[in-house]
Design a protein around this motif. Sequence first.
Motif, PDB file in Angstrom:
ATOM      1  N   LEU A  17       0.842  -1.140   0.000  1.00  0.00           N
ATOM      2  CA  LEU A  17       0.036  -0.116  -0.168  1.00  0.00           C
ATOM      3  C   LEU A  17       0.847   1.234  -0.080  1.00  0.00           C
ATOM      4  N   ALA A  18       0.484   2.408  -0.772  1.00  0.00           N
ATOM      5  CA  ALA A  18       1.138   3.383  -0.826  1.00  0.00           C
ATOM      6  C   ALA A  18       0.168   4.406  -1.219  1.00  0.00           C
ATOM      7  N   TYR A  19       0.728   5.852  -0.641  1.00  0.00           N
ATOM      8  CA  TYR A  19      -0.248   6.732  -0.744  1.00  0.00           C
ATOM      9  C   TYR A  19       0.428   8.035  -1.939  1.00  0.00           C
ATOM     10  N   LEU A  20      -0.051   8.102  -3.437  1.00  0.00           N
ATOM     11  CA  LEU A  20       0.440   8.934  -4.102  1.00  0.00           C
ATOM     12  C   LEU A  20      -0.034  10.133  -4.219  1.00  0.00           C
ATOM     13  N   TYR A  21       0.750  11.297  -4.035  1.00  0.00           N
ATOM     14  CA  TYR A  21       0.516  12.712  -3.988  1.00  0.00           C
ATOM     15  C   TYR A  21       0.721  13.432  -5.009  1.00  0.00           C
TER      16      TYR A  21
END
Length: 419
Positions: free
Chosen positions: A362-366
């Motif tokens: 899981l990762a958050y892409l900004y």
Amino acid sequence: MLDTIISALNNANIDVWQITRRDIESCELFFIKKKLDLRRMKKVCKYDVKVWHDMDVDGKKLRGEGNAYIYPGMDEAEITAVLKSAYTAAGFAPNPFYELPKPEVENLPDVEFDCEKAALTMVEALYKADNHDKGFINSAEFFAEKCRITLVGSNGMNISYPSTDIKGEFVVQCKQPQDVEQYRSFEYSLPDPDSLTEKVNAAIIAVEDRANAVKSAPAGIYDVVLTGDHMRTMLDYYLERADASTVFAHYSDFRIGESVQGEDIVGSKLNIKLLHNEPFSAEGIRYTDRDLVKDGKLCCMPGQSRFAYYLGVEQVGRYYKLGVDNAGMPYREMLKNCIEPISFSDFQMDAFSGHFGGEIRLAYLYDENGNRSLVTGGSVNGEIFSCQKDIVFSDERYSAYDYEGPFAMKVKGVSVAGL
């Protein structure tokens, strides 16, 4: 038993030795969801004996070392036989002679620590966060331990001190819109319920987000924001490369007084400290908090005393806890035009090659405005030599069993494999 072992050492004509005694009390709790499945209490005493075999070969002094483990119920004759075997084995693998650390004499008082009470405190803290709509705790394990460590050596060392530890692991799960499980672990010297509740809450949010993530990030070069335990793993590079055994074997080119970040540092000059949870190392070296790296330059070489002796540097012992004094940017300001991995299948740092990375769960892409999207799959593949000059740390702090320092670090120009 201690007197019996010393008598056996004398009978075996072993002149140089160290006995480590561990009196251990522990409590282990195993849960399935919120139900206690197994409770186990232990009280044991363990003895480890290290012996040194000195010899002279062609006028050159050599010293070999061997280990023996003494079990309850062994009589003096059996102990003597085990010690002789270890001493003989030590003679087949000699090293250049080295001096043992300066002997210390200390008897530190016990501490108040009830293993079962400590474990139950952390149980309550863990399940306090189990109140989400979709994500929940599938299972959990707790291990609380109180130990009195006694070190006695032929050189006059006589040390006794308490050690406490509470650690465990848990699995969080979310079944909708897809069934996902994620593993987490924790460790503290003393119960820290607030920290554990916060960790579990973040883990449940992450598993819920993972259940909703379906796309991977586009392949490319990204600024990567690493937080918490992942950031601590990155810093292993400096601890392992500074280790006296690594330098002695020429696996590392670190030198005291020289830069560990190269030249022309654009970001933060590293300030890393060696911290300790216990007063002495396993070799009986007294721990003190000290600088490992100051303004990007190496200050000491921790590790096994033998290699420090060979290198002619101070024998400071082997450390496991790091403290970082750097700061510089609010965490929220970091989260623009970057990817923030939240969980990996296994994030690793190879101190020899400088390569770091892992498969993204899981990762958050900004984007440039800080808008966030959920991504999964792909991998982070970086190399610290090319990016350590640009490291930026957050102002926010984070504390764990093996780390105290900034909560996040931003590493620029890292390859991310995706679609």
